[in-house]
Write a protein that holds these residues in place. Structure first.
Motif, short mmCIF file in Angstrom:
data_model
loop_
_atom_site.label_atom_id
_atom_site.label_comp_id
_atom_site.label_asym_id
_atom_site.label_seq_id
_atom_site.Cartn_x
_atom_site.Cartn_y
_atom_site.Cartn_z
N GLU A 228 0.81 -1.22 0.00
CA GLU A 228 0.00 0.00 0.00
C GLU A 228 0.85 1.28 0.00
OE1 GLU A 228 -3.83 0.04 2.24
OE2 GLU A 228 -2.82 1.65 3.32
N LYS A 229 1.90 1.28 0.82
CA LYS A 229 2.69 2.50 0.97
C LYS A 229 3.33 2.92 -0.36
CE LYS A 229 6.40 4.36 3.77
NZ LYS A 229 7.58 4.04 4.56
N ARG A 230 3.95 1.93 -1.03
CA ARG A 230 4.59 2.24 -2.31
C ARG A 230 3.55 2.50 -3.40
NH1 ARG A 230 9.28 3.08 -3.46
NH2 ARG A 230 9.90 2.39 -1.40
N PHE A 231 2.37 1.88 -3.24
CA PHE A 231 1.29 2.15 -4.19
C PHE A 231 0.87 3.62 -4.11
CE2 PHE A 231 -3.26 2.38 -5.26
CZ PHE A 231 -3.23 1.87 -6.54
N ILE A 232 0.74 4.12 -2.89
CA ILE A 232 0.35 5.53 -2.72
C ILE A 232 1.41 6.45 -3.33
CG2 ILE A 232 -0.01 7.35 -0.98
CD1 ILE A 232 -1.30 5.10 0.77
N GLY B 189 1.03 9.15 -6.49
CA GLY B 189 1.57 10.51 -6.46
C GLY B 189 2.44 10.80 -7.67
N VAL B 190 3.29 9.87 -8.01
CA VAL B 190 4.16 10.03 -9.19
C VAL B 190 3.30 10.10 -10.46
CG1 VAL B 190 6.00 8.97 -10.57
CG2 VAL B 190 6.13 8.92 -8.07
N MET B 191 2.30 9.24 -10.52
CA MET B 191 1.40 9.22 -11.68
C MET B 191 0.73 10.58 -11.87
SD MET B 191 -2.01 6.86 -12.14
CE MET B 191 -3.08 7.96 -11.17
N GLU B 192 0.18 11.13 -10.80
CA GLU B 192 -0.54 12.40 -10.91
C GLU B 192 0.41 13.55 -11.26
OE1 GLU B 192 -2.61 12.52 -7.18
OE2 GLU B 192 -4.24 11.23 -7.92
N LEU C 82 3.49 2.74 -12.94
CA LEU C 82 4.25 1.48 -12.92
C LEU C 82 5.75 1.63 -12.66
CD1 LEU C 82 2.57 -0.58 -15.80
CD2 LEU C 82 2.34 -0.90 -13.33
N HIS C 83 6.22 2.86 -12.42
CA HIS C 83 7.68 3.04 -12.37
C HIS C 83 8.35 2.17 -11.30
CE1 HIS C 83 6.82 5.62 -8.94
NE2 HIS C 83 8.10 5.70 -8.69
N ASP C 84 7.64 1.90 -10.21
CA ASP C 84 8.23 1.08 -9.12
C ASP C 84 7.65 -0.34 -9.07
OD1 ASP C 84 10.10 2.82 -8.09
OD2 ASP C 84 8.87 3.51 -6.40
N ALA D 15 9.10 13.53 -11.55
CA ALA D 15 7.86 13.27 -10.79
C ALA D 15 8.15 12.39 -9.58
CB ALA D 15 6.82 12.60 -11.71
N ASP D 16 9.05 11.44 -9.75
CA ASP D 16 9.44 10.56 -8.64
C ASP D 16 10.11 11.37 -7.52
OD1 ASP D 16 9.90 8.16 -7.30
OD2 ASP D 16 11.77 7.75 -8.35
N PHE D 17 10.75 12.44 -7.90
CA PHE D 17 11.50 13.27 -6.95
C PHE D 17 10.59 14.25 -6.20
CE2 PHE D 17 14.64 16.90 -6.38
CZ PHE D 17 15.47 16.25 -5.49
N ILE D 18 9.54 14.72 -6.87
CA ILE D 18 8.73 15.81 -6.28
C ILE D 18 7.29 15.43 -5.95
CG2 ILE D 18 10.08 17.65 -7.39
CD1 ILE D 18 7.72 17.89 -9.42
N GLU D 19 6.90 14.16 -6.12
CA GLU D 19 5.48 13.81 -5.91
C GLU D 19 5.04 14.25 -4.51
OE1 GLU D 19 4.06 11.26 -3.94
OE2 GLU D 19 5.84 10.24 -3.19
N PRO D 20 3.73 14.41 -4.29
CA PRO D 20 3.24 15.05 -3.06
C PRO D 20 3.70 14.37 -1.77
CG PRO D 20 1.47 14.86 -4.66
CD PRO D 20 2.62 14.12 -5.24
N GLY D 21 4.06 13.09 -1.81
CA GLY D 21 4.50 12.40 -0.59
C GLY D 21 5.92 12.74 -0.16
N ARG D 22 6.68 13.39 -1.05
CA ARG D 22 8.08 13.74 -0.71
C ARG D 22 8.10 14.93 0.23
NH1 ARG D 22 10.71 9.17 -2.16
NH2 ARG D 22 10.78 8.84 -4.41
N THR D 23 8.97 14.86 1.25
CA THR D 23 8.95 15.92 2.28
C THR D 23 10.34 16.51 2.57
OG1 THR D 23 9.20 14.20 3.94
CG2 THR D 23 6.96 14.93 3.49
N PHE D 24 11.32 16.22 1.72
CA PHE D 24 12.68 16.72 2.03
C PHE D 24 12.73 18.25 1.97
CE2 PHE D 24 12.48 15.91 -2.52
CZ PHE D 24 13.04 17.05 -3.06
N GLN D 25 13.76 18.78 2.62
CA GLN D 25 13.93 20.23 2.67
C GLN D 25 14.08 20.81 1.25
OE1 GLN D 25 17.31 21.56 4.91
NE2 GLN D 25 16.42 23.54 5.36
N GLY D 26 13.32 21.81 0.94
CA GLY D 26 13.44 22.44 -0.37
C GLY D 26 12.52 21.84 -1.42
#
Lengths: 194, 194
Positions: free
Chosen positions: A17-21, A25-28, A50-52, A128-139
């Motif tokens: 589920e976690k990686r699916f979510i 995010g990457v898809m959107e 499907l990237h992952d 998209a993999d780097f910035i999808e909404p689940g990513r929370t890194f600084q910047g």
């Protein structure tokens, strides 16, 4: 190709589920970037989703599947669990998810390491993999905005981040990532010189 | 081989006083490291002294000399003024300073980009260039101490620094440096596994 619902059902069973979510995010994000940069949205949707698809947790299982599919990987990829799932994912997407489109498969293949002279779709999935909404890194907010303003600039910055992260963690850096970044810098320079 | 006094006189005329003082610093640091790690001190002295013997300021002049000597460089080296003086310096040291020793010449060749599986002398010149007494970057004291405790660790850290510096400056990264760092990490891992 299976229906997108079938694909989603199969995907969530495969990667959890976690990686699916994360994949949603990457898809959107990929679809939004595709609209912005005039790329086929359906391809971006499928590649993002499907990237992952081969990001299994177990290193030995990853290696077994690489062997089953007769995929040829360089030594660094074989040593590094994080790098296997791109090339393996391209094959799994083709064989098990019925994806025939070469651009989608190539975007999955290169979404972690990158390469020189990437296609627009490859760039979009990488970012998209780097910035999808689940990513929370600084910047991350800066990176999100920048991706919609300057695709190559954002791609280079995301590679810069990745390289510095790998340096700080004492991890191997794949030569493709360096070649991709060098290529982008050369392009920037030749645009400035023109 | 000319006398070391002749070499110093010729060197200072070629590269100027400021870079000559840096070269003396590298020479002295290299000799200290050679003592510590059981490497031929005379070779370390000569390689340290001459490592920048072709660090001319003018890019076109660097390229002219590369062409005069028929030195084959990859595209990235040709584009990047900072990377030319190593390979060119090996040739200048041989032809104009009369150095015949292959180990010394190789240490000059690789002192900026590094390579996989470097010799002890190559490592010493690479690190001495990074930590010589004239260097003042943040953390340099730590690097100086560490170089006398763990040569490969210090080499890797200096490459880490170089890579992050190049990333921050938006400059090209030579693949040799990445290969050299990956090699060192693989060696560390295999030592830990043994």
């Amino acid at each position: 190709m299976k229906s997108i619902l079938d694909i989603k059902e199969k995907l969530i069973r495969t990667i959890g589920e976690k990686r699916f979510i994360h994949s949603i995010g990457v898809m959107e994000t990929a679809v939004d970037l595709a609209k912005k940069y005039g790329v086929d949205e359906d391809k971006a949707r499928m590649a993002g989703l499907l990237h992952d698809c081969a990001k299994y947790r177990d290193h030995l299982y990853l290696l077994k599947r690489v062997s089953d599919f007769d995929i040829i990987l360089d030594d660094m990829m074989l040593q590094n669990k994080e790098l296997i799932h791109g090339p393996l994912g391209a094959k799994v997407a083709e064989i098990e998810f019925g994806i025939k489109d070469k651009e989608i498969l190539s975007s999955i293949y290169y979404h972690t390491i990158g390469k020189e002279d990437m296609s627009l779709l490859e760039k979009i999935i990488y970012i998209a993999d780097f910035i999808e909404p689940g990513r929370t890194f600084q910047g991350v907010d800066f990176h999100r905005e920048y991706a919609f303003k300057h695709l190559d600039g954002a791609l280079r910055l995301s590679m810069d981040n990745t390289i510095k992260h790998l340096v700080d963690k004492g991890r191997l850096i794949h030569l493709n990532t360096i070649k991709a970044r060098n290529y982008l810098i050369s392009i920037e320079k030749s645009e400035l010189d023109a």
